[in-house]
Design a protein around this motif. Structure first.
Motif, PDB file in Angstrom:
ATOM      1  N   UNK A  73     -11.181  22.502 -23.496  1.00 57.06           N
ATOM      2  CA  UNK A  73      -9.967  21.893 -24.024  1.00 57.06           C
ATOM      3  C   UNK A  73      -9.453  20.836 -23.045  1.00 57.06           C
ATOM      4  N   UNK A  74      -9.068  19.662 -23.528  1.00 50.92           N
ATOM      5  CA  UNK A  74      -8.757  18.532 -22.646  1.00 50.92           C
ATOM      6  C   UNK A  74      -7.771  18.841 -21.535  1.00 50.92           C
ATOM      7  N   UNK A  75      -6.753  19.640 -21.809  1.00 51.86           N
ATOM      8  CA  UNK A  75      -5.722  19.880 -20.788  1.00 51.86           C
ATOM      9  C   UNK A  75      -6.137  20.959 -19.798  1.00 51.86           C
ATOM     10  N   UNK A  76      -7.287  21.591 -20.028  1.00 43.72           N
ATOM     11  CA  UNK A  76      -7.765  22.622 -19.111  1.00 43.72           C
ATOM     12  C   UNK A  76      -9.164  22.332 -18.588  1.00 43.72           C
ATOM     13  N   UNK A  77      -9.660  21.139 -18.815  1.00 40.71           N
ATOM     14  CA  UNK A  77     -11.029  20.829 -18.427  1.00 40.71           C
ATOM     15  C   UNK A  77     -11.214  20.843 -16.913  1.00 40.71           C
ATOM     16  N   UNK A 107     -18.946  23.728  -8.736  1.00 39.07           N
ATOM     17  CA  UNK A 107     -17.580  23.495  -9.209  1.00 39.07           C
ATOM     18  C   UNK A 107     -16.921  22.322  -8.490  1.00 39.07           C
ATOM     19  N   UNK A 108     -17.103  22.263  -7.166  1.00 36.43           N
ATOM     20  CA  UNK A 108     -16.416  21.253  -6.360  1.00 36.43           C
ATOM     21  C   UNK A 108     -17.079  19.883  -6.415  1.00 36.43           C
ATOM     22  N   UNK A 112     -16.207  18.759 -10.453  1.00 38.99           N
ATOM     23  CA  UNK A 112     -14.882  18.288 -10.045  1.00 38.99           C
ATOM     24  C   UNK A 112     -13.772  19.207 -10.563  1.00 38.99           C
ATOM     25  N   UNK A 113     -13.988  20.514 -10.467  1.00 38.68           N
ATOM     26  CA  UNK A 113     -12.985  21.469 -10.917  1.00 38.68           C
ATOM     27  C   UNK A 113     -11.904  21.646  -9.854  1.00 38.68           C
ATOM     28  N   UNK A 114     -10.669  21.660 -10.295  1.00 38.39           N
ATOM     29  CA  UNK A 114      -9.544  21.908  -9.391  1.00 38.39           C
ATOM     30  C   UNK A 114      -9.288  23.405  -9.243  1.00 38.39           C
ATOM     31  N   UNK A 161      -7.783  27.325  -5.715  1.00 35.46           N
ATOM     32  CA  UNK A 161      -7.445  25.939  -6.004  1.00 35.46           C
ATOM     33  C   UNK A 161      -8.066  25.037  -4.942  1.00 35.46           C
ATOM     34  N   UNK A 162      -8.621  23.947  -5.389  1.00 38.80           N
ATOM     35  CA  UNK A 162      -9.245  22.995  -4.464  1.00 38.80           C
ATOM     36  C   UNK A 162      -8.235  21.892  -4.183  1.00 38.80           C
TER      37      UNK A 162
END
Length: 220
Positions: A73-77, A107-108, A112-114, A161-162
């Motif tokens: 979902x765009x706001x949770x990507x 992920x990092x 590019x996951x926060x 959290x990154x």
């Protein structure tokens, strides 16, 4: 022997099912003891968008797995959910650490996951200690959120959290020296039996950086 981390393959099914069904592992997961192999086989065949699955191989044996499901979902990507399991024969041998390092690198540095989150039951302090080593903190508890092994258990929500991303300095293009030791090269049309060799090339980190693929690319 060293630990190899690679994308999951269809032939990993029996080993993964053995881990899921192990009496020391089952109480830490949501599966029931009556889980059939077809469920593992179906999981292997599923290719959900954003699903990244790696396994650990040691002594020629698949001994653990980790998955990371990125939100679509765009706001949770920017976030994903992690799940990991290791065969008890290899607890304390570095397998869990190797799997966590590999999936968080993905992920990092590739997705590019926060935010990466996970759920862990209160009867699994060993796992909580591993997650804390990698910066996961307790965000909340679902009190008596799950029932298993004859008791109600709390379910903890942990997340990492990154923050403070380092700036990327533009680098100088590498210089390559023309090799003269590679000879006898044959150019021919692609064949079906080339699949494994092509996958090995595409999933090599040095090659993947120059393509759109990610290191968790699975063999189809």
């Amino acid at each position: 022997m060293s630990i190899t981390i690679r994308p999951v393959r269809p032939e990993d099914g029996p080993a993964l099912y053995e881990i899921v069904k192990h009496p020391d592992v089952a109480p830490t997961l949501l599966q029931l003891p009556s889980m059939e192999y077809r469920e593992t086989d179906q999981w292997l065949k599923e290719r959900k968008a954003g699903h990244n699955r790696l396994v650990a191989v040691k002594d020629g044996r698949t001994v653990g797995s980790v998955s990371l499901l990125q939100e679509q979902r765009p706001r949770r990507v920017h976030s994903g959910k992690l799940g990991i399991m290791v065969h008890p024969d290899y607890w304390g041998s570095g397998v869990g650490t190797a799997l966590m390092e590999a999936i968080l690198d993905l992920a990092d540095n590739w997705l590019n996951l926060l935010r990466v989150e996970l759920d862990v039951f209160s009867n699994n302090p060993r796992a909580m200690h591993l997650y804390q080593k990698f910066g996961f903190v307790l965000e909340g508890t679902k009190r008596k959120g799950v029932f298993g092994d004859g008791m109600f258990l709390d379910e903890h929500v942990m997340a990492r959290l990154r923050d403070n991303m380092p700036a990327v300095e533009p680098g100088k293009a590498p210089e390559f020296t023309r090799r003269t030791d590679v000879t006898d090269i044959t150019i021919r049309p692609l064949r079906v039996e080339d699949a494994d060799a092509l996958h090995a090339i595409i999933s090599n980190p040095a090659v993947a950086r120059s393509l759109n693929q990610i290191p968790s690319l699975e063999v189809i």
